[in-house]
Design a protein around this motif. Structure first.
Motif, short mmCIF file in Angstrom:
data_model
loop_
_atom_site.label_atom_id
_atom_site.label_comp_id
_atom_site.label_asym_id
_atom_site.label_seq_id
_atom_site.Cartn_x
_atom_site.Cartn_y
_atom_site.Cartn_z
N LEU A 144 43.56 66.37 23.40
CA LEU A 144 43.46 64.88 23.61
C LEU A 144 42.06 64.33 22.88
N ALA A 145 42.29 63.35 22.50
CA ALA A 145 41.08 62.33 21.90
C ALA A 145 40.67 61.69 23.17
N ILE A 146 39.47 61.50 23.52
CA ILE A 146 38.98 60.54 24.86
C ILE A 146 37.91 59.94 24.53
N THR A 147 37.73 58.76 24.73
CA THR A 147 36.66 57.89 24.50
C THR A 147 36.13 57.27 25.72
N VAL A 148 34.83 57.09 26.01
CA VAL A 148 34.35 56.40 27.26
C VAL A 148 33.29 55.34 26.69
#
Length: 170
Positions: free
Chosen positions: A4-8
């Motif tokens: 997964l690629a996750i951005t916050v």
């Protein structure tokens, strides 16, 4: 196993990294690559993790973003095509007076030469604009590329240097 690629992103505050890392660890997410920074009071994180499904990761992050100021996105990604660099590692440093178009003009020169930007940071400190970039260049192109970058830099009223980077020892 999902990758997964996750951005916050959102307003910075102490504990964001810990909150995100703990939430993901609780669902078995192994953080394999990440970058985090603060940009003028705003927190930005991008990471790749292996483990849970997208919905599991989203559910784990829901409490972290529940109060509204932070936004998280989760996206399924495929395995990295190749971890072997395609070219030679270089560092490009740029500094001068801030003006419109510095990043676009210099990264266009890199792209036209077949260069790939692998990391880029910019900072505006008062009137001084600084750009630091890690790039991969096709073998044998650095000298002519440095000349072309210098030509473009003159028109932007900035100084640019391009130097060979030491290979990672990790």
């Amino acid at each position: 196993m999902s990758e997964l690629a996750i951005t916050v992103i959102g307003p910075d505050r102490p504990g964001i990294v810990a909150d995100v890392a703990e939430a993901l660890a609780e669902v078995g997410a192994n953080l394999t690559d990440s970058t985090m920074t603060r940009l003028r009071g705003h927190f930005a994180m991008t990471l790749i993790c292996v483990g849970p499904s997208g919905p599991e990761a989203e559910a784990a992050l829901a409490p972290v973003v529940a109060d509204g100021p932070l936004v998280a996105t989760v996206r399924q990604v495929g395995a990295e095509a190749s971890s072997t660099p395609f070219g030679e590692p270089y560092l490009m440093a740029v500094h001068g007076a801030d003006r419109l178009g510095i990043v676009s003009a210099l990264t266009r020169v890199l792209a036209e030469a077949g260069g790939n930007v692998t990391d880029l940071t910019t900072r505006l400190t008062g009137p001084l604009y600084v750009l630091l970039a890690e790039v991969e260049l096709p073998p044998g192109t650095a000298e002519s590329l440095a000349d072309r970058l210098s030509e473009v830099a003159v028109g932007l009223d900035v100084e640019v240097t391009l130097r060979r980077a030491d290979s990672d020892l990790l």
